[in-house]
Design a protein around this motif. Structure first.
Motif, PDB file in Angstrom:
ATOM      1  N   LEU A  71      17.266 -13.473  37.079  1.00 42.57           N
ATOM      2  CA  LEU A  71      17.371 -14.572  36.330  1.00 42.57           C
ATOM      3  C   LEU A  71      15.673 -14.379  35.657  1.00 42.57           C
ATOM      4  O   LEU A  71      15.199 -15.241  36.110  1.00 42.57           O
ATOM      5  CB  LEU A  71      17.130 -14.956  37.974  1.00 42.57           C
ATOM      6  CG  LEU A  71      17.786 -14.969  38.743  1.00 42.57           C
ATOM      7  CD1 LEU A  71      17.476 -15.943  40.009  1.00 42.57           C
ATOM      8  CD2 LEU A  71      19.555 -15.354  38.150  1.00 42.57           C
ATOM      9  N   ARG A 129      20.555 -22.158  32.651  1.00 36.68           N
ATOM     10  CA  ARG A 129      19.837 -21.867  34.246  1.00 36.68           C
ATOM     11  C   ARG A 129      20.380 -21.513  35.227  1.00 36.68           C
ATOM     12  O   ARG A 129      20.445 -20.403  36.358  1.00 36.68           O
ATOM     13  CB  ARG A 129      18.519 -21.394  33.446  1.00 36.68           C
ATOM     14  CG  ARG A 129      17.164 -20.287  34.506  1.00 36.68           C
ATOM     15  CD  ARG A 129      16.027 -20.654  33.710  1.00 36.68           C
ATOM     16  NE  ARG A 129      15.871 -20.599  32.642  1.00 36.68           N
ATOM     17  CZ  ARG A 129      14.978 -22.224  31.876  1.00 36.68           C
ATOM     18  NH1 ARG A 129      14.147 -22.700  32.402  1.00 36.68           N
ATOM     19  NH2 ARG A 129      15.063 -22.615  30.978  1.00 36.68           N
ATOM     20  N   TRP A 138      23.603 -15.990  41.040  1.00 39.18           N
ATOM     21  CA  TRP A 138      23.558 -15.221  41.869  1.00 39.18           C
ATOM     22  C   TRP A 138      22.919 -14.951  43.946  1.00 39.18           C
ATOM     23  O   TRP A 138      23.305 -13.964  43.753  1.00 39.18           O
ATOM     24  CB  TRP A 138      21.451 -14.944  41.005  1.00 39.18           C
ATOM     25  CG  TRP A 138      21.388 -14.043  41.520  1.00 39.18           C
ATOM     26  CD1 TRP A 138      21.150 -12.583  41.276  1.00 39.18           C
ATOM     27  CD2 TRP A 138      20.034 -13.300  42.427  1.00 39.18           C
ATOM     28  NE1 TRP A 138      20.089 -11.843  42.005  1.00 39.18           N
ATOM     29  CE2 TRP A 138      19.858 -12.416  42.397  1.00 39.18           C
ATOM     30  CE3 TRP A 138      19.996 -15.062  43.792  1.00 39.18           C
ATOM     31  CZ2 TRP A 138      18.728 -12.163  43.953  1.00 39.18           C
ATOM     32  CZ3 TRP A 138      19.180 -14.380  44.932  1.00 39.18           C
ATOM     33  CH2 TRP A 138      18.276 -13.075  44.894  1.00 39.18           C
ATOM     34  N   SER A 193      13.176 -21.447  41.527  1.00 39.30           N
ATOM     35  CA  SER A 193      13.515 -20.696  40.372  1.00 39.30           C
ATOM     36  C   SER A 193      12.172 -20.535  39.421  1.00 39.30           C
ATOM     37  O   SER A 193      11.289 -20.809  39.386  1.00 39.30           O
ATOM     38  CB  SER A 193      14.581 -22.220  39.818  1.00 39.30           C
ATOM     39  OG  SER A 193      14.480 -21.883  38.748  1.00 39.30           O
ATOM     40  N   ALA A 227      23.345 -19.547  36.260  1.00 41.63           N
ATOM     41  CA  ALA A 227      22.865 -18.345  36.817  1.00 41.63           C
ATOM     42  C   ALA A 227      22.553 -18.217  37.901  1.00 41.63           C
ATOM     43  O   ALA A 227      22.233 -17.043  38.770  1.00 41.63           O
ATOM     44  CB  ALA A 227      22.274 -17.385  35.593  1.00 41.63           C
ATOM     45  N   HIS A 228      22.058 -19.620  38.320  1.00 41.87           N
ATOM     46  CA  HIS A 228      20.886 -18.946  39.920  1.00 41.87           C
ATOM     47  C   HIS A 228      22.181 -19.012  41.202  1.00 41.87           C
ATOM     48  O   HIS A 228      21.367 -18.443  41.798  1.00 41.87           O
ATOM     49  CB  HIS A 228      19.985 -20.252  39.521  1.00 41.87           C
ATOM     50  CG  HIS A 228      18.628 -19.273  38.997  1.00 41.87           C
ATOM     51  ND1 HIS A 228      17.277 -19.268  39.092  1.00 41.87           N
ATOM     52  CD2 HIS A 228      18.259 -19.716  37.816  1.00 41.87           C
ATOM     53  CE1 HIS A 228      16.252 -19.191  38.452  1.00 41.87           C
ATOM     54  NE2 HIS A 228      17.279 -19.104  37.612  1.00 41.87           N
TER      55      HIS A 228
END
Length: 124
Positions: A66, A76, A83, A44, A79-80
């Motif tokens: 990302l 955040r 995805w 990340s 979103a990771h």
């Protein structure tokens, strides 16, 4: 900072430096990204002094979706995970965070992750 850098004697001074923390995060990300394995690994993003480094895969591929367009790190993470489930068909996620906000957000979005095929979400 490299794998061969000795552990400092005065750890309090080491941890007080934002530059040291950033360099350690970059070293860990480099080690993870260069460790060839069968599973998809996302190292990340790292945030330092308002500078956002892009999220990358273990093949050093930048993941445009990302990039740090979300300011709050807790958000955040969502979103990771999304995805990983949507694009890479990941079924298992391990989040390393001591933040209860991350846990609450992941719990809130779990039904959406499940519709994308996610089977397990772990937080350490």
């Amino acid at each position: 900072m490299s794998r061969d850098t000795p552990i400092p004697q005065q750890l309090n001074k080491f941890w007080a430096s934002e530059k040291n923390k950033r360099n350690l995060q970059l070293l860990v990300r480099d080690i993870v990204c260069n460790n060839v394995c069968a599973n998809h690994i996302i190292a990340s993003s790292v945030l330092y002094d308002n500078e956002a480094l892009p999220a990358i895969t273990f093949c050093n591929e930048v993941i445009p979706e990302l990039l740090n367009w979300i300011e709050e790190a807790d958000a955040r993470v969502v979103a990771h995970v999304e995805w990983a489930a949507r694009i890479k068909q990941g079924q298992r996620v391990l989040l390393m965070s001591n933040d209860t906000d991350s846990f609450a957000l992941l719990l809130h979005f779990t039904p959406q992750f499940q519709t994308l095929g996610m089977k397990e979400i772990w937080q350490q």
